[in-house]
Design a protein around this motif. Structure first.
Motif, PDB file in Angstrom:
ATOM      1  N   GLU A 124      20.830 -22.482 -20.908  1.00 10.28           N
ATOM      2  CA  GLU A 124      20.291 -23.198 -22.063  1.00 10.28           C
ATOM      3  C   GLU A 124      19.617 -22.227 -23.029  1.00 10.28           C
ATOM      4  OE1 GLU A 124      19.149 -26.434 -24.582  1.00 10.28           O
ATOM      5  OE2 GLU A 124      20.763 -26.047 -23.145  1.00 10.28           O
ATOM      6  N   LEU A 125      18.900 -21.254 -22.507  1.00 12.41           N
ATOM      7  CA  LEU A 125      18.317 -20.222 -23.364  1.00 12.41           C
ATOM      8  C   LEU A 125      19.422 -19.457 -24.100  1.00 12.41           C
ATOM      9  CD1 LEU A 125      15.531 -18.776 -21.039  1.00 12.41           C
ATOM     10  CD2 LEU A 125      15.169 -20.009 -23.173  1.00 12.41           C
ATOM     11  N   GLN A 126      20.518 -19.204 -23.402  1.00 12.24           N
ATOM     12  CA  GLN A 126      21.649 -18.527 -24.037  1.00 12.24           C
ATOM     13  C   GLN A 126      22.214 -19.385 -25.159  1.00 12.24           C
ATOM     14  OE1 GLN A 126      25.631 -18.232 -22.011  1.00 12.24           O
ATOM     15  NE2 GLN A 126      25.064 -16.054 -21.873  1.00 12.24           N
ATOM     16  N   ARG A 127      22.350 -20.692 -24.905  1.00 12.55           N
ATOM     17  CA  ARG A 127      22.874 -21.605 -25.934  1.00 12.55           C
ATOM     18  C   ARG A 127      21.957 -21.637 -27.150  1.00 12.55           C
ATOM     19  NH1 ARG A 127      22.289 -26.448 -28.044  1.00 12.55           N
ATOM     20  NH2 ARG A 127      20.416 -26.879 -26.809  1.00 12.55           N
ATOM     21  N   LEU A 128      20.662 -21.571 -26.923  1.00 11.61           N
ATOM     22  CA  LEU A 128      19.696 -21.594 -28.015  1.00 11.61           C
ATOM     23  C   LEU A 128      19.609 -20.260 -28.751  1.00 11.61           C
ATOM     24  CD1 LEU A 128      16.803 -23.517 -26.207  1.00 11.61           C
ATOM     25  CD2 LEU A 128      18.256 -24.413 -28.042  1.00 11.61           C
ATOM     26  N   GLY A 129      20.260 -19.237 -28.209  1.00 15.82           N
ATOM     27  CA  GLY A 129      20.185 -17.919 -28.846  1.00 15.82           C
ATOM     28  C   GLY A 129      18.824 -17.280 -28.712  1.00 15.82           C
ATOM     29  N   GLU A 132      19.256 -13.414 -28.395  1.00 14.09           N
ATOM     30  CA  GLU A 132      20.371 -12.797 -29.113  1.00 14.09           C
ATOM     31  C   GLU A 132      19.998 -11.438 -29.679  1.00 14.09           C
ATOM     32  OE1 GLU A 132      21.870 -15.437 -32.064  1.00 14.09           O
ATOM     33  OE2 GLU A 132      23.273 -16.419 -30.690  1.00 14.09           O
ATOM     34  N   GLU A 133      18.779 -11.325 -30.177  1.00 15.00           N
ATOM     35  CA  GLU A 133      18.304 -10.060 -30.736  1.00 15.00           C
ATOM     36  C   GLU A 133      17.292  -9.403 -29.801  1.00 15.00           C
ATOM     37  OE1 GLU A 133      16.924 -10.735 -34.673  1.00 15.00           O
ATOM     38  OE2 GLU A 133      18.805 -11.631 -35.347  1.00 15.00           O
ATOM     39  N   ASP A 134      17.535  -9.553 -28.509  1.00 15.16           N
ATOM     40  CA  ASP A 134      16.669  -9.018 -27.463  1.00 15.16           C
ATOM     41  C   ASP A 134      15.411  -9.880 -27.312  1.00 15.16           C
ATOM     42  OD1 ASP A 134      16.348  -7.318 -25.357  1.00 15.16           O
ATOM     43  OD2 ASP A 134      16.439  -5.495 -26.548  1.00 15.16           O
ATOM     44  N   CYS A 135      14.757  -9.756 -26.208  1.00 11.12           N
ATOM     45  CA  CYS A 135      13.533 -10.511 -25.951  1.00 11.12           C
ATOM     46  C   CYS A 135      12.769  -9.845 -24.819  1.00 11.12           C
ATOM     47  CB  CYS A 135      13.847 -11.967 -25.595  1.00 11.12           C
ATOM     48  SG  CYS A 135      14.767 -12.181 -24.041  1.00 11.12           S
ATOM     49  N   TRP A 136      11.525 -10.233 -24.692  1.00 10.13           N
ATOM     50  CA  TRP A 136      10.692  -9.851 -23.557  1.00 10.13           C
ATOM     51  C   TRP A 136      10.570 -11.055 -22.645  1.00 10.13           C
ATOM     52  CZ3 TRP A 136       9.255  -4.880 -22.900  1.00 10.13           C
ATOM     53  CH2 TRP A 136       9.274  -4.047 -24.034  1.00 10.13           C
ATOM     54  N   ILE A 137      10.599 -10.819 -21.346  1.00  6.73           N
ATOM     55  CA  ILE A 137      10.459 -11.903 -20.374  1.00  6.73           C
ATOM     56  C   ILE A 137       9.192 -11.657 -19.581  1.00  6.73           C
ATOM     57  CG2 ILE A 137      11.546 -13.166 -18.484  1.00  6.73           C
ATOM     58  CD1 ILE A 137      14.247 -12.076 -19.423  1.00  6.73           C
ATOM     59  N   TRP A 138       8.259 -12.594 -19.683  1.00  4.12           N
ATOM     60  CA  TRP A 138       6.968 -12.481 -18.994  1.00  4.12           C
ATOM     61  C   TRP A 138       6.888 -13.539 -17.895  1.00  4.12           C
ATOM     62  CZ3 TRP A 138       1.889 -10.144 -20.254  1.00  4.12           C
ATOM     63  CH2 TRP A 138       2.036  -8.983 -21.042  1.00  4.12           C
ATOM     64  N   ILE A 152      17.401 -15.163 -15.695  1.00 13.95           N
ATOM     65  CA  ILE A 152      17.430 -15.306 -17.154  1.00 13.95           C
ATOM     66  C   ILE A 152      17.894 -14.008 -17.804  1.00 13.95           C
ATOM     67  CG2 ILE A 152      15.951 -15.580 -19.192  1.00 13.95           C
ATOM     68  CD1 ILE A 152      14.267 -17.537 -17.451  1.00 13.95           C
ATOM     69  N   ALA A 153      17.382 -12.880 -17.308  1.00 16.74           N
ATOM     70  CA  ALA A 153      17.768 -11.587 -17.870  1.00 16.74           C
ATOM     71  C   ALA A 153      19.261 -11.337 -17.684  1.00 16.74           C
ATOM     72  CB  ALA A 153      16.944 -10.476 -17.225  1.00 16.74           C
ATOM     73  N   ALA A 154      19.766 -11.615 -16.490  1.00 16.71           N
ATOM     74  CA  ALA A 154      21.179 -11.366 -16.214  1.00 16.71           C
ATOM     75  C   ALA A 154      22.077 -12.251 -17.077  1.00 16.71           C
ATOM     76  CB  ALA A 154      21.459 -11.611 -14.727  1.00 16.71           C
ATOM     77  N   ALA A 155      21.706 -13.529 -17.219  1.00 16.98           N
ATOM     78  CA  ALA A 155      22.533 -14.458 -17.985  1.00 16.98           C
ATOM     79  C   ALA A 155      22.515 -14.157 -19.474  1.00 16.98           C
ATOM     80  CB  ALA A 155      22.064 -15.896 -17.744  1.00 16.98           C
ATOM     81  N   ASN A 156      21.451 -13.520 -19.952  1.00 13.56           N
ATOM     82  CA  ASN A 156      21.308 -13.268 -21.383  1.00 13.56           C
ATOM     83  C   ASN A 156      21.488 -11.798 -21.760  1.00 13.56           C
ATOM     84  OD1 ASN A 156      20.177 -15.909 -22.889  1.00 13.56           O
ATOM     85  ND2 ASN A 156      19.429 -15.879 -20.789  1.00 13.56           N
TER      86      ASN A 156
END
Length: 264
Positions: A124-129, A132-138, A152-156
């Motif tokens: 769902e996060l992938q669908r929402l983009g 798309e331009e990188d992110c931090w995961i906390w 989440i990291a692997a899927a995106n």
């Protein structure tokens, strides 16, 4: 969701005739709608939502001002997605486990159901983009939250170096004497919360904290202060092991009085 700064309307160079109607007031900025969060629903299913991001034109320039984070913020320097980790092994057994001592144990990890839930949230996060331009995961350092972050990291397509474990501010809410009891006892906790955000669950002697809604509010405010000071113009995915953190954080961000936060 990104809010766009509106340009101000300049004043006319000459006075208007007395017979002319007054100029219309400048349009109001659009309101951002927030979906309601039910903690019981989030206990069973991961959820993600985006919060408003300040435009670059409206972002505060002085670094000192950004360090003084208060709830509710006038604007956010970053875009956030809130994700509740999937079901843990303990939850799959119908048990409450909130003692920080157990947060890295195998049984605090994702159950088979939790793995599927987290995979759906990652897609769902992938669908929402979201990334798309990188992110931090906390994520919380709690086992299921960190496992969820890796999924989440692997899927995106996010490098694991952008996973930043959080060691205390995202801990599951300590439920005191409810530790080890059935999930079916949660309505008792929520009933007390609805009386006052300062009411704590009964204490216990095994080291499990007994936290009120107000206690959790302090923790998540400290977390946001760190994120808003450390980053600017970034996307941050916050992964919590429980839904109390997320619903209380959301209430703070939209300025909802904790006494009006209806918990279920």
């Amino acid at each position: 969701m990104q809010t766009t700064a509106r340009s101000s309307v300049s004043a006319p160079s000459s006075p208007l005739p007395s017979s002319a109607p007054p100029p219309p007031p400048p349009p109001r900025p659009p309101r951002t709608a927030f979906p309601s969060l039910r903690r019981r629903d989030l206990l069973l299913l991961p959820a993600a939502l985006s919060l408003p991001l300040a435009s670059s034109a409206a972002a505060p320039a002085p670094a000192a001002a950004r360090g003084l984070f208060r709830m509710p913020p006038q604007r956010l320097a970053n875009r956030y997605f809130l994700v509740r980790a999937g079901e843990s092994v303990y939850e799959g057994q119908g048990l409450l486990r909130t003692n920080p001592v157990a947060k890295t144990s195998v049984d605090s990890g994702l159950s088979p159901v939790g793995l599927r839930q987290t995979a759906r949230a990652a897609l769902e996060l992938q669908r929402l983009g979201a990334c798309e331009e990188d992110c931090w995961i906390w994520p919380s350092i709690t086992q299921r939250a960190y496992q969820a972050a890796e999924i989440i990291a692997a899927a995106n397509g996010i490098n694991r170096s952008r996973i930043v474990p959080e060691y205390s501010f995202l801990d599951a809410r300590g439920l005191g004497a409810f530790e080890g009891k059935s999930l079916d006892t949660l309505p008792e906790v929520y009933a007390s919360d609805n009386i006052s955000p300062d009411m704590k669950p009964p204490p216990i002697s095994d080291g499990t904290p007994n936290e009120s809604v107000a206690d959790v509010f302090v923790r998540v405010t400290q977390l946001m202060s760190i994120l808003e000071t450390q980053y600017s113009g970034e996307t941050v995915v916050i992964v919590s092991p429980d839904s109390d953190n997320l619903s209380i954080l959301q209430a703070g961000l939209i300025g909802l009085d904790l006494r009006r936060l209806k918990l279920a």
